[in-house]
Design a protein around this motif. Sequence first.
Motif, PDB file in Angstrom:
ATOM      1  N   GLN A 172       0.821  -1.196   0.000  1.00 47.34           N
ATOM      2  CA  GLN A 172       0.000   0.000   0.000  1.00 47.34           C
ATOM      3  C   GLN A 172       0.852   1.242   0.000  1.00 47.34           C
ATOM      4  O   GLN A 172       1.881   1.296   0.658  1.00 47.34           O
ATOM      5  CB  GLN A 172      -0.802   0.013   1.292  1.00 47.34           C
ATOM      6  N   ALA A 173       0.399   2.222  -0.689  1.00 49.63           N
ATOM      7  CA  ALA A 173       1.025   3.538  -0.627  1.00 49.63           C
ATOM      8  C   ALA A 173       2.418   3.572  -1.234  1.00 49.63           C
ATOM      9  O   ALA A 173       3.159   4.492  -1.026  1.00 49.63           O
ATOM     10  CB  ALA A 173       1.083   4.053   0.799  1.00 49.63           C
ATOM     11  N   THR A 174       2.795   2.514  -1.941  1.00 49.93           N
ATOM     12  CA  THR A 174       4.033   2.671  -2.698  1.00 49.93           C
ATOM     13  C   THR A 174       3.724   3.626  -3.833  1.00 49.93           C
ATOM     14  O   THR A 174       4.411   4.602  -4.051  1.00 49.93           O
ATOM     15  CB  THR A 174       4.516   1.329  -3.285  1.00 49.93           C
ATOM     16  N   THR A 175       2.647   3.327  -4.517  1.00 50.25           N
ATOM     17  CA  THR A 175       2.214   4.200  -5.594  1.00 50.25           C
ATOM     18  C   THR A 175       1.058   5.025  -5.070  1.00 50.25           C
ATOM     19  O   THR A 175       0.176   4.499  -4.424  1.00 50.25           O
ATOM     20  CB  THR A 175       1.718   3.363  -6.782  1.00 50.25           C
ATOM     21  N   ASN A 176       1.088   6.280  -5.349  1.00 53.90           N
ATOM     22  CA  ASN A 176      -0.082   7.068  -5.020  1.00 53.90           C
ATOM     23  C   ASN A 176      -1.087   6.891  -6.125  1.00 53.90           C
ATOM     24  O   ASN A 176      -0.929   7.448  -7.192  1.00 53.90           O
ATOM     25  CB  ASN A 176       0.305   8.525  -4.888  1.00 53.90           C
ATOM     26  N   GLY A 177      -2.073   6.118  -5.876  1.00 56.37           N
ATOM     27  CA  GLY A 177      -3.037   5.825  -6.930  1.00 56.37           C
ATOM     28  C   GLY A 177      -4.245   6.725  -6.825  1.00 56.37           C
ATOM     29  O   GLY A 177      -4.519   7.302  -5.791  1.00 56.37           O
ATOM     30  N   ALA A 223      -0.542   8.634  -9.646  1.00 57.06           N
ATOM     31  CA  ALA A 223      -0.698   7.698 -10.759  1.00 57.06           C
ATOM     32  C   ALA A 223      -2.183   7.514 -11.048  1.00 57.06           C
ATOM     33  O   ALA A 223      -2.990   7.378 -10.136  1.00 57.06           O
ATOM     34  CB  ALA A 223      -0.069   6.363 -10.400  1.00 57.06           C
ATOM     35  N   ALA A 263      -4.376   5.289 -11.497  1.00 58.85           N
ATOM     36  CA  ALA A 263      -4.711   3.879 -11.392  1.00 58.85           C
ATOM     37  C   ALA A 263      -5.571   3.696 -10.170  1.00 58.85           C
ATOM     38  O   ALA A 263      -5.387   4.385  -9.179  1.00 58.85           O
ATOM     39  CB  ALA A 263      -3.446   3.058 -11.242  1.00 58.85           C
TER      40      ALA A 263
END
Lengths: 148, 599
Positions: free
Chosen positions: A47-52, B163, B165
């Motif tokens: 979680q929260a590695t990528t800000n989606g 991102a 997504a």
Amino acid sequence: MKKVLVSLAAVAALSSAAFAGVNSQTGCGLGAMIIKDDSSALMLALQATTNGTSANQTFGITSGTSGCKRMPLVMNDRAAEFVASNMDQLAKEAAIGGGESVDTLAELLKVDDKAAFAASLQQNYNSIYTSGDVKMADVLDNIATVEG
Amino acid sequence: MIVMILPYILQANVLENALEKAAATGVAKSRYWHLLLHMPSDVSEVDDPAFFLAPGGKCDAEAELNATLAALYNETRFDDNATGCRFPARRAWLQETLGLEGLPELHCSAYETLVRKMDPQSVTLVFSSAHINSPASMFGHTFLRIDSSYESKMLSYAINYAAGADPDKENGVVFAVKGLFGGYPGFYSLLPYYEKLKEYRDTEQRDVWEYDLDLDHDEVMAMIRHIWELKGVYNWYFFFDENCSYNMLWLMEIARPDVDVRGHFAYHIIPMETVHATEEERLVRAKHYRPSKRTLLLAYEKVLDRRGETEAMALADGTLTPGTVLNDSARDTQMKRYTLEAASELAEYRLMKGAVDKATYSERFHAILSARASLGKGEKLPVATPRNPDEGHRATRAQLGTGWRDGHPYQQLGIRPAYHDLGDSDIGFMPGTQIEFLDLLARYDQDGAAVEKATIVSITSIAPQSAFFKPFSWRMHAGWDQNFISRDTLFSMAVGAGVAAGGTWGYGYALAEPELFVTDKGYGALKTTLGLLFEVGGGSKLAAEGGYRFYADGMRQWTGRVEHTSRLSQNNALKLAFDYTDKTAGAQRSFTAEFVHYY
């Protein structure tokens, strides 16, 4: 997966919501908060590695009130948007007797004496937040009545 | 006829002049033009073709400049669709730099509406810190906030880069991998700040830190003009470098071109590091803290007695009515106030967790608050401000140490690009969280040099249980280490879980961790671990961990470590450690003294 149904009208007005792993909804009443999915441990790790973001990112300079009841009183849009989006936070602060959201509302309604405004919201809490399913328009309306 | 053509001739002339002047002054090579195009050197980081007016504009700053000039002079639409309305920053800058004359009059109503509504006056850099139980969020998230003339900051707007997504719709692993390696387009967005607070502070329960930037109105307007140009424009999102924070740095430099915040970074960008860079560039003039919902509830735990905690939970669960609390004559009024306040926060927390439906919640929440309002204004809940993340150690760690293993002296050298472990000082970090990438440790002893440890990734979340919160704790690691019962450095993987309890003194934890050692045949093991960590003041700590490993083939192994970290300053520490490990050749004891530096 619990999905919150977002009214189409609200989406049109919202035009953007960026939530990492959550679903958003600007409603008009209490509980327009977010329902999260329970994450597995693996999800927690990642979680929260990528800000989606779950919506098309656009520039939402309004947070939207369409889908909410028309207000009988002419109020400024900004105040309506703010109250619709912060119903629960405002309710908490009104009950406690003040806070940042109450001060913000006072500023939007051009109330000079913020302390008196906050005290009045607390004293008249039951006439402003009349029930659990009270809506933004009624809250603003009731505030206008109370503040007279 | 002449009269008809004249404007075009004039237009062609002024364009000609502008192009000549641009060529003569070499503005296409200037730093600012490159900033406007997001070009670190010769290639723009923007991947969206809509951002470029020249066919090869992504890789050709000069062609893009000339195409921009031509489009600005040859507008066919004079409304929101005009080139000048789509690129107000380019237009304004070129007009000023080249002294452009005779640009057509435009009516950019969409842009002007945005500016009117935003009323940009100043800018704040916002950092949201770790989310409990999700050490991956330790890197934090940053975005910019555009402040208006309103006194209330809630009415500001947030500029966010993320991102495009939906983590809900993607498999978690796929989501992380694609996010790491540019599998998603990233977009800028603009939202009211109160929406971002609901997202980070309330839903994800992350403390929010604000750093007011020292930018004046003109600088802020330069930023806004450029933000408009990025509307709907995508770049491929890379978690390690082209991420949320990095893309904010462009905006800061657009606002104030003589600062070079991007120059502080070589290959990876950690959000908190952007705050450090911003402070080093002396851009920060004030700092503010907003506690997360979780922090508030923990503050309520501090002021409530055991009974108050129990009542607050019962109120939130609907097993106790607010009237019962109100009519309890034996109870102190302030305690009643706190109980009801905490109950309302808890009720909301239950809703967010999906533990209660909206209708039930609304009624319960309303009843609790109605009762609370009847008790009048009370004391404000005291919430301690934690140490600011900008006081925390920097991301990269280097360590240099010496010690004895079974009586033989050795020297060791270690490097870790990111980010934090349980042994590092917690000042500015959430205690109990660890995330490490590529931690490398080499040792030189009587047998020569060898790799002692090479961690690919290690993540730990020690989350103490409390009255209101019952999180589990967990830990995972993958990499080469000396944990195996033989004396070899072997690859191992482990994912374990357990529970923890803690307080201001520190915390204790118990974990069960299935492990896999990769030898020629592969070894399975289960490690049971008990740990204690004491905060000994000044950011220093004393940690002890003992483990007992059951190997699948019947072997057993005790391991133990005691470690004392003295924080000398923000980025320097001294570590003393004692290790005990059962090996097939007998017990192995080592003692290490290390100097640790972060940069």
